[in-house]
Design a protein around this motif. Sequence first.
Motif, PDB file in Angstrom:
ATOM      1  N   THR A 259       0.845  -1.199   0.000  1.00 31.98           N
ATOM      2  CA  THR A 259       0.000   0.000   0.000  1.00 31.98           C
ATOM      3  C   THR A 259       0.872   1.238   0.000  1.00 31.98           C
ATOM      4  OG1 THR A 259      -1.964  -0.961   1.038  1.00 31.98           O
ATOM      5  CG2 THR A 259      -1.576   1.364   1.431  1.00 31.98           C
ATOM      6  N   GLU A 260       1.962   1.199   0.776  1.00 33.59           N
ATOM      7  CA  GLU A 260       2.898   2.328   0.795  1.00 33.59           C
ATOM      8  C   GLU A 260       3.536   2.519  -0.584  1.00 33.59           C
ATOM      9  OE1 GLU A 260       6.298   4.708   0.851  1.00 33.59           O
ATOM     10  OE2 GLU A 260       6.431   2.532   0.534  1.00 33.59           O
ATOM     11  N   MET A 261       3.824   1.415  -1.271  1.00 33.94           N
ATOM     12  CA  MET A 261       4.400   1.502  -2.607  1.00 33.94           C
ATOM     13  C   MET A 261       3.403   2.164  -3.572  1.00 33.94           C
ATOM     14  SD  MET A 261       5.715  -1.546  -5.180  1.00 33.94           S
ATOM     15  CE  MET A 261       6.939  -2.160  -4.014  1.00 33.94           C
ATOM     16  N   ALA A 262       2.149   1.713  -3.513  1.00 32.90           N
ATOM     17  CA  ALA A 262       1.120   2.290  -4.379  1.00 32.90           C
ATOM     18  C   ALA A 262       0.930   3.771  -4.076  1.00 32.90           C
ATOM     19  CB  ALA A 262      -0.195   1.532  -4.192  1.00 32.90           C
ATOM     20  N   TYR A 263       0.944   4.109  -2.797  1.00 26.37           N
ATOM     21  CA  TYR A 263       0.775   5.510  -2.381  1.00 26.37           C
ATOM     22  C   TYR A 263       1.924   6.375  -2.892  1.00 26.37           C
ATOM     23  CZ  TYR A 263       1.116   9.547   0.743  1.00 26.37           C
ATOM     24  OH  TYR A 263       1.269  10.816   1.245  1.00 26.37           O
ATOM     25  N   SER A 264       3.147   5.897  -2.749  1.00 27.45           N
ATOM     26  CA  SER A 264       4.304   6.693  -3.180  1.00 27.45           C
ATOM     27  C   SER A 264       4.329   6.860  -4.701  1.00 27.45           C
ATOM     28  CB  SER A 264       5.609   6.048  -2.688  1.00 27.45           C
ATOM     29  OG  SER A 264       5.828   4.787  -3.303  1.00 27.45           O
ATOM     30  N   LEU A 265       3.913   5.834  -5.431  1.00 23.34           N
ATOM     31  CA  LEU A 265       3.830   5.942  -6.886  1.00 23.34           C
ATOM     32  C   LEU A 265       2.766   6.958  -7.296  1.00 23.34           C
ATOM     33  CD1 LEU A 265       4.086   2.156  -7.868  1.00 23.34           C
ATOM     34  CD2 LEU A 265       5.783   3.924  -8.379  1.00 23.34           C
ATOM     35  N   LEU A 266       1.650   6.954  -6.574  1.00 23.23           N
ATOM     36  CA  LEU A 266       0.587   7.924  -6.851  1.00 23.23           C
ATOM     37  C   LEU A 266       1.068   9.331  -6.555  1.00 23.23           C
ATOM     38  CD1 LEU A 266      -2.533   8.264  -7.499  1.00 23.23           C
ATOM     39  CD2 LEU A 266      -2.844   8.317  -5.015  1.00 23.23           C
ATOM     40  N   LYS A 267       1.698   9.514  -5.409  1.00 28.92           N
ATOM     41  CA  LYS A 267       2.158  10.838  -4.986  1.00 28.92           C
ATOM     42  C   LYS A 267       3.178  11.418  -5.959  1.00 28.92           C
ATOM     43  CE  LYS A 267       4.131  13.279  -1.004  1.00 28.92           C
ATOM     44  NZ  LYS A 267       4.625  13.137   0.402  1.00 28.92           N
ATOM     45  N   SER A 268       4.064  10.592  -6.466  1.00 32.52           N
ATOM     46  CA  SER A 268       5.119  11.066  -7.376  1.00 32.52           C
ATOM     47  C   SER A 268       4.605  11.357  -8.785  1.00 32.52           C
ATOM     48  CB  SER A 268       6.239  10.029  -7.452  1.00 32.52           C
ATOM     49  OG  SER A 268       5.791   8.864  -8.149  1.00 32.52           O
ATOM     50  N   GLY A 269       3.396  10.896  -9.092  1.00 37.00           N
ATOM     51  CA  GLY A 269       2.862  11.067 -10.443  1.00 37.00           C
ATOM     52  C   GLY A 269       3.187   9.906 -11.362  1.00 37.00           C
TER      53      GLY A 269
ATOM     54  N   ARG B 272      11.896  -6.366  -2.478  1.00 37.21           N
ATOM     55  CA  ARG B 272      10.863  -5.333  -2.605  1.00 37.21           C
ATOM     56  C   ARG B 272      11.327  -4.236  -3.552  1.00 37.21           C
ATOM     57  NH1 ARG B 272       9.400   0.263  -1.646  1.00 37.21           N
ATOM     58  NH2 ARG B 272       7.381   0.348  -0.611  1.00 37.21           N
ATOM     59  N   GLU B 273      12.580  -3.814  -3.423  1.00 36.97           N
ATOM     60  CA  GLU B 273      13.104  -2.763  -4.290  1.00 36.97           C
ATOM     61  C   GLU B 273      13.224  -3.244  -5.739  1.00 36.97           C
ATOM     62  OE1 GLU B 273      13.440   0.448  -3.634  1.00 36.97           O
ATOM     63  OE2 GLU B 273      12.456  -0.203  -1.785  1.00 36.97           O
ATOM     64  N   ARG B 274      13.564  -4.501  -5.925  1.00 37.65           N
ATOM     65  CA  ARG B 274      13.636  -5.045  -7.276  1.00 37.65           C
ATOM     66  C   ARG B 274      12.260  -5.060  -7.918  1.00 37.65           C
ATOM     67  NH1 ARG B 274      16.963 -10.562  -7.100  1.00 37.65           N
ATOM     68  NH2 ARG B 274      16.184 -10.636  -9.245  1.00 37.65           N
ATOM     69  N   PHE B 275      11.256  -5.452  -7.145  1.00 40.27           N
ATOM     70  CA  PHE B 275       9.883  -5.450  -7.655  1.00 40.27           C
ATOM     71  C   PHE B 275       9.427  -4.026  -7.962  1.00 40.27           C
ATOM     72  CE2 PHE B 275       5.255  -5.296  -6.789  1.00 40.27           C
ATOM     73  CZ  PHE B 275       4.828  -6.136  -7.808  1.00 40.27           C
ATOM     74  N   HIS B 276       9.764  -3.109  -7.068  1.00 38.71           N
ATOM     75  CA  HIS B 276       9.431  -1.694  -7.267  1.00 38.71           C
ATOM     76  C   HIS B 276      10.038  -1.183  -8.574  1.00 38.71           C
ATOM     77  CE1 HIS B 276       9.301   2.612  -5.340  1.00 38.71           C
ATOM     78  NE2 HIS B 276       8.437   2.458  -6.328  1.00 38.71           N
ATOM     79  N   SER B 277      11.273  -1.534  -8.832  1.00 44.16           N
ATOM     80  CA  SER B 277      11.945  -1.111 -10.072  1.00 44.16           C
ATOM     81  C   SER B 277      11.261  -1.689 -11.311  1.00 44.16           C
ATOM     82  CB  SER B 277      13.417  -1.545 -10.042  1.00 44.16           C
ATOM     83  OG  SER B 277      14.117  -0.911  -8.994  1.00 44.16           O
ATOM     84  N   LEU B 278      10.811  -2.937 -11.211  1.00 39.26           N
ATOM     85  CA  LEU B 278      10.102  -3.555 -12.329  1.00 39.26           C
ATOM     86  C   LEU B 278       8.789  -2.828 -12.606  1.00 39.26           C
ATOM     87  CD1 LEU B 278      10.618  -7.360 -11.514  1.00 39.26           C
ATOM     88  CD2 LEU B 278      11.633  -6.088 -13.420  1.00 39.26           C
ATOM     89  N   VAL B 279       8.088  -2.462 -11.555  1.00 39.72           N
ATOM     90  CA  VAL B 279       6.823  -1.745 -11.720  1.00 39.72           C
ATOM     91  C   VAL B 279       7.069  -0.379 -12.345  1.00 39.72           C
ATOM     92  CG1 VAL B 279       4.872  -0.689 -10.507  1.00 39.72           C
ATOM     93  CG2 VAL B 279       5.679  -2.958  -9.837  1.00 39.72           C
TER      94      VAL B 279
ATOM     95  N   ARG C  86       3.648 -13.451  -6.985  1.00 41.73           N
ATOM     96  CA  ARG C  86       4.190 -14.242  -8.099  1.00 41.73           C
ATOM     97  C   ARG C  86       5.698 -14.005  -8.231  1.00 41.73           C
ATOM     98  NH1 ARG C  86       1.065 -13.169 -13.501  1.00 41.73           N
ATOM     99  NH2 ARG C  86       2.602 -14.702 -14.187  1.00 41.73           N
ATOM    100  N   PHE C  87       6.099 -12.754  -8.100  1.00 38.49           N
ATOM    101  CA  PHE C  87       7.520 -12.394  -8.184  1.00 38.49           C
ATOM    102  C   PHE C  87       8.306 -13.061  -7.057  1.00 38.49           C
ATOM    103  CE2 PHE C  87      10.794  -9.481  -6.493  1.00 38.49           C
ATOM    104  CZ  PHE C  87      11.656  -9.425  -7.572  1.00 38.49           C
ATOM    105  N   TRP C  88       7.783 -12.997  -5.840  1.00 35.76           N
ATOM    106  CA  TRP C  88       8.470 -13.548  -4.669  1.00 35.76           C
ATOM    107  C   TRP C  88       8.650 -15.063  -4.808  1.00 35.76           C
ATOM    108  CZ3 TRP C  88      10.718 -11.480  -0.331  1.00 35.76           C
ATOM    109  CH2 TRP C  88      10.958 -12.335   0.734  1.00 35.76           C
ATOM    110  N   VAL C  89       7.592 -15.747  -5.198  1.00 36.24           N
ATOM    111  CA  VAL C  89       7.645 -17.204  -5.335  1.00 36.24           C
ATOM    112  C   VAL C  89       8.623 -17.603  -6.443  1.00 36.24           C
ATOM    113  CG1 VAL C  89       6.317 -19.257  -5.969  1.00 36.24           C
ATOM    114  CG2 VAL C  89       5.327 -17.560  -4.411  1.00 36.24           C
TER     115      VAL C  89
END
Length: 297
Positions: A213-223, A272-279, A255-258
Amino acid sequence: MLGSIWQYVYTSFLRYWLKWLVRQATGTCELQRICSGCKPGATRTARAEYSLQSSKNKVLRGALETSKDGLEKCVDQIMKEKNIKPQKDPLFKGSLHVCLLQITGYSSLYSSVEDLRKEVFSSDNPEHEAMLLKLWDLLMPTVELESRVTKQWGDIGFQGDDPKTDFRGMGLLGLINLVFFSENYSAEARQVLSHANHPKLGYSYAIVGINLTEMAYSLLKSGALKPHFYNSVQGAPELRDFHQLYCYLAYEFDRFWVAEEPESIMHFNQYRERFHSLVRARLQEPDVSLALTVASR
């Protein structure tokens, strides 16, 4: 240094004269060319947004802060300012209206999400408590919760005997996202929970969910989520669209974690950071739409 100088010269002088020359040659303003030359979606809306932001005209710049109810009037004012005749360009008004709905809707969505993030979970609030108990029932339908404060909460990934302490960072937003995923994608949420409880590859389901949720929020906030919402919502994005985006992150992270098979939960931040970078990389694609590929209930 040279790049900054060029950017200043272009935005302050060259861009205006280039726009003027093209208008003389084509008989259309920049906004008309954007709306007619780009298909609906992120490319068109992002270019329209940049054009309005860069304009020296107060009416055009003010369009970015117009309320939803005032958009139609705002579009009429822009057409008057730019001397655009509906008879000559009948599609322009509707196209620009959609762009402004998406642009101003994104800002409105951020405000709504921020309000939920700031709302503190309270055990004294019956609605908050009902939502928390609903989460348990959705994820553990065959297991009765022994009491409100119990070690059982660890079975769905909370840290202590009372989950309220885990919502401090994201407030009520974290709980709402968890419930939305569990209610609208029940089978998928339980599947993710089963992976989270794996003896070797497991992770704390609820805690990771709040982290996402924090990841989604930060992505939203940054545009960074603008391309996704501009492509996937043909109008103003709403809270439900944000919750749907969270569902995508929750399902895809699992799916990424598994697939990555981390050695232990101690490496969570790294993955988590690797997944964030992929997104974030996906969000750079012009036609990106981060939609969960399974059907909601």
